[in-house]
Design a protein around this motif. Structure first.
Motif, mmCIF file in Angstrom:
data_model
loop_
_atom_site.group_PDB
_atom_site.id
_atom_site.type_symbol
_atom_site.label_atom_id
_atom_site.label_comp_id
_atom_site.label_asym_id
_atom_site.label_seq_id
_atom_site.Cartn_x
_atom_site.Cartn_y
_atom_site.Cartn_z
ATOM 1 N N LYS A 180 -1.912 -1.646 4.281
ATOM 2 C CA LYS A 180 -1.409 -0.344 3.847
ATOM 3 C C LYS A 180 0.080 -0.394 3.518
ATOM 4 C CE LYS A 180 -4.895 2.468 6.191
ATOM 5 N NZ LYS A 180 -5.149 3.558 7.161
ATOM 6 N N THR A 181 0.841 -1.180 4.278
ATOM 7 C CA THR A 181 2.267 -1.330 3.973
ATOM 8 C C THR A 181 2.449 -1.933 2.589
ATOM 9 O OG1 THR A 181 2.834 -1.586 6.306
ATOM 10 C CG2 THR A 181 4.425 -2.413 4.694
ATOM 11 N N HIS A 182 1.630 -2.933 2.274
ATOM 12 C CA HIS A 182 1.699 -3.571 0.958
ATOM 13 C C HIS A 182 1.288 -2.583 -0.129
ATOM 14 C CE1 HIS A 182 2.385 -7.646 2.535
ATOM 15 N NE2 HIS A 182 1.501 -7.344 3.482
ATOM 16 N N ALA A 183 0.243 -1.804 0.121
ATOM 17 C CA ALA A 183 -0.226 -0.840 -0.874
ATOM 18 C C ALA A 183 0.827 0.237 -1.126
ATOM 19 C CB ALA A 183 -1.534 -0.206 -0.414
ATOM 20 N N GLN A 184 1.507 0.661 -0.083
ATOM 21 C CA GLN A 184 2.557 1.672 -0.255
ATOM 22 C C GLN A 184 3.724 1.121 -1.060
ATOM 23 O OE1 GLN A 184 3.316 2.678 3.830
ATOM 24 N NE2 GLN A 184 1.447 3.899 4.034
ATOM 25 N N ARG A 185 4.054 -0.134 -0.847
ATOM 26 C CA ARG A 185 5.124 -0.754 -1.635
ATOM 27 C C ARG A 185 4.723 -0.856 -3.101
ATOM 28 N NH1 ARG A 185 4.580 -5.598 -0.236
ATOM 29 N NH2 ARG A 185 3.727 -6.215 -2.252
ATOM 30 N N LEU A 186 3.454 -1.231 -3.344
ATOM 31 C CA LEU A 186 2.956 -1.303 -4.713
ATOM 32 C C LEU A 186 3.042 0.071 -5.382
ATOM 33 C CD1 LEU A 186 1.459 -2.641 -7.091
ATOM 34 C CD2 LEU A 186 -0.685 -2.142 -5.889
ATOM 35 N N TRP A 210 -0.737 9.865 -9.019
ATOM 36 C CA TRP A 210 -1.334 8.538 -8.835
ATOM 37 C C TRP A 210 -0.744 7.792 -7.639
ATOM 38 C CZ3 TRP A 210 -5.712 7.913 -11.071
ATOM 39 C CH2 TRP A 210 -5.977 8.594 -12.275
ATOM 40 N N TYR A 211 0.293 8.352 -7.022
ATOM 41 C CA TYR A 211 0.920 7.656 -5.892
ATOM 42 C C TYR A 211 -0.061 7.487 -4.735
ATOM 43 C CZ TYR A 211 4.135 6.373 -2.183
ATOM 44 O OH TYR A 211 4.741 5.710 -1.148
ATOM 45 N N GLU A 212 -0.707 8.562 -4.345
ATOM 46 C CA GLU A 212 -1.602 8.493 -3.187
ATOM 47 C C GLU A 212 -2.774 7.543 -3.415
ATOM 48 O OE1 GLU A 212 -2.274 9.376 0.790
ATOM 49 O OE2 GLU A 212 -0.573 9.806 -0.514
ATOM 50 N N PRO A 213 -3.458 7.594 -4.577
ATOM 51 C CA PRO A 213 -4.523 6.604 -4.807
ATOM 52 C C PRO A 213 -4.023 5.164 -4.738
ATOM 53 C CG PRO A 213 -4.747 8.408 -6.347
ATOM 54 C CD PRO A 213 -3.447 8.628 -5.636
ATOM 55 N N LEU A 214 -2.859 4.879 -5.317
ATOM 56 C CA LEU A 214 -2.310 3.520 -5.260
ATOM 57 C C LEU A 214 -1.966 3.120 -3.828
ATOM 58 C CD1 LEU A 214 0.043 3.740 -8.359
ATOM 59 C CD2 LEU A 214 -1.812 2.068 -8.106
ATOM 60 N N ALA A 215 -1.419 4.059 -3.066
ATOM 61 C CA ALA A 215 -0.945 3.760 -1.709
ATOM 62 C C ALA A 215 -2.073 3.638 -0.696
ATOM 63 C CB ALA A 215 0.038 4.836 -1.261
ATOM 64 N N THR A 216 -3.265 4.133 -1.017
ATOM 65 C CA THR A 216 -4.357 4.152 -0.037
ATOM 66 C C THR A 216 -5.580 3.336 -0.467
ATOM 67 O OG1 THR A 216 -5.225 6.213 -0.989
ATOM 68 C CG2 THR A 216 -3.660 6.409 0.836
ATOM 69 N N THR A 217 -5.496 2.640 -1.593
ATOM 70 C CA THR A 217 -6.628 1.831 -2.063
ATOM 71 C C THR A 217 -6.416 0.371 -1.685
ATOM 72 O OG1 THR A 217 -7.104 3.316 -3.915
ATOM 73 C CG2 THR A 217 -7.929 1.056 -4.079
ATOM 74 N N LEU A 238 -17.010 -0.401 -3.297
ATOM 75 C CA LEU A 238 -16.726 1.039 -3.326
ATOM 76 C C LEU A 238 -17.482 1.765 -2.212
ATOM 77 C CD1 LEU A 238 -16.876 1.446 -7.195
ATOM 78 C CD2 LEU A 238 -14.863 1.969 -5.799
ATOM 79 N N ASP A 239 -18.745 1.369 -2.010
ATOM 80 C CA ASP A 239 -19.536 1.971 -0.924
ATOM 81 C C ASP A 239 -18.852 1.786 0.421
ATOM 82 O OD1 ASP A 239 -21.499 2.873 -2.612
ATOM 83 O OD2 ASP A 239 -22.895 1.224 -2.225
ATOM 84 N N SER A 240 -18.270 0.598 0.639
ATOM 85 C CA SER A 240 -17.625 0.322 1.924
ATOM 86 C C SER A 240 -16.422 1.225 2.168
ATOM 87 C CB SER A 240 -17.193 -1.151 1.996
ATOM 88 O OG SER A 240 -16.079 -1.401 1.153
ATOM 89 N N MET A 241 -15.896 1.819 1.083
ATOM 90 C CA MET A 241 -14.781 2.758 1.199
ATOM 91 C C MET A 241 -15.269 4.203 1.259
ATOM 92 S SD MET A 241 -12.174 1.197 -1.654
ATOM 93 C CE MET A 241 -11.087 2.607 -1.468
ATOM 94 N N GLY A 242 -16.592 4.393 1.206
ATOM 95 C CA GLY A 242 -17.144 5.742 1.198
ATOM 96 C C GLY A 242 -17.098 6.390 -0.167
#
Length: 375
Positions: free
Chosen positions: A4-10, A21-28, A154-158
């Motif tokens: 998650k730290t890496h995703a937030q930096r991205l 688009w910030y939240e989708p990028l930060a939480t995917t 994708l299923d594994s992420m709900g």
């Protein structure tokens, strides 16, 4: 792994915090979609296995870069540790996140839009599901394995968007407000017009160019739009496990002396290094294959066409005028020179910012000022 730290930096690298688009990028979890990939080293594709080197996996997955997942018919998921592929071109990848968001921004996606996208690894589909809700997303790919594996991840992420195995140049499932293709086409398939709702928008790139095409469906069933001012490049659509190799015969002929030998007035150019020149040339002569080689200070560039035309240009230094050999039914280097003449004379080429008109039967015409071209 603290992904998650890496995703937030991205996310911070790609968009501003207030962007939708910030939240989708930060939480995917992008690493989930690219556990293995191919890395080009020393003119060969070498397998990288994420779980075997978690730190390198995090660096690669959360960098704003494209990760190649398939070379020719060989998918990284099916390769063995230590495998190397020495021939073939990339046939699937996880597109750099910044470009995925750029394509979505060109689509002007509203909160209630129903969107069809291309699958690939499924990462771009995940971003869209996080942004809109999975019930508004349809994801398609010609590769059944990609659709299956992306669906499982994708299923594994709900997340449970509609998925389908189909050739995007053929009939598409359902009706949509937006179609965003991260594979390139030429021309725009008429099936896209049929699948778009009135006023809907399509976003794609023209095969072999750096041109992003955006167009809105019109009342007559066609579409009107323009070429975006920014550049992007995507792999061409394919209809089987691999691309055809129609320039092999021209490549073999290009090793000999040409029917015409000349000296170019311009320094040697490897055309893919110039988006504008490459795009203009591809519009005029679609299907050119480019190759290059370096031997000390000696550089060689080849242009190969499926009709058997070829050109080979060699220069001993960066500023030296190259010697050009050409053969086959058309003179490819002469066509390139004419474009470079125009660029020097006018200071630019008319491709970026051109208007786009698509008729209901799919005829696509680009125009800007007195210049026009029908694909």
């Amino acid at each position: 792994m603290n992904w998650k730290t890496h995703a937030q930096r991205l996310a911070a690298d790609v968009v501003r915090p207030e962007s939708r688009w910030y939240e989708p990028l930060a939480t995917t979890p992008r690493h989930l979609f690219v556990p293995r990939w191919w890395e080009n080293r020393d003119q060969a594709w070498k397998l990288r296995d994420g779980p075997a080197d978690p730190e390198a996996w995090m660096r690669a997955a959360y960098a704003d870069q494209t990760l190649v997942t398939r070379v020719g018919p060989v998918h990284a998921d099916h390769a063995q540790t230590g495998d190397t592929v020495t021939e073939g071109k990339p046939t699937s990848s996880s597109t750099l996140p910044g470009l995925v968001v750029t394509m979505y921004r060109h689509a002007v996606i509203a909160d209630d839009s129903r969107v069809l996208v291309t699958t690939g690894t499924g990462y771009g589909t995940s971003l869209l599901c996080q942004r809109l809700g999975d019930e508004r997303v349809t994801s398609v790919d010609v590769d059944a394995h990609l659709v299956k594996v992306a669906g499982e991840r994708l299923d594994s992420m709900g997340l449970h968007p509609r998925t389908a195995v189909c050739d995007i140049t053929g009939p598409l499932p359902g009706e949509h407000d937006r179609i965003v293709s991260t594979v390139s086409v030429r021309p725009v398939p008429t099936s896209w017009l049929a699948a778009l709702r009135p006023g809907g928008r399509l976003v794609t790139t023209i095969a072999g160019t750096g041109l992003i095409l955006t167009a809105d469906k019109t009342e007559d069933g066609g579409a009107m739009g323009r070429i975006a001012p920014d550049a992007a490049g995507f792999m061409r659509t394919r209809h089987g496990d691999d691309y055809d190799h129609p320039t092999q015969e021209a490549w073999e002929k290009a090793q000999a002396d040409g029917e015409q030998v000349s000296t170019s007035r311009y320094p040697l150019l490897y055309v893919p290094d110039s988006w504008e020149v490459m795009s203009m040339l591809e519009l005029l002569l679609p299907g050119i294959d480019y190759r290059t080689a370096l031997d000390g200070d000696k550089r060689t560039v080849w242009m190969l066409h499926p009709d058997g035309s070829w050109a080979r240009a060699t220069a001993d230094g960066f500023l030296d005028s190259p010697t050009v050999h050409q053969g086959g039914p058309r003179r490819l280097w002469d066509a390139l020179e004419r474009i470079r003449h125009r660029l020097n004379r006018e200071g630019g080429l008319p491709v970026y910012g051109a208007r786009v008109a698509i008729t209901p039967d799919g005829e696509t015409t680009l125009s800007r000022g007195s210049w026009s071209l029908t694909l």
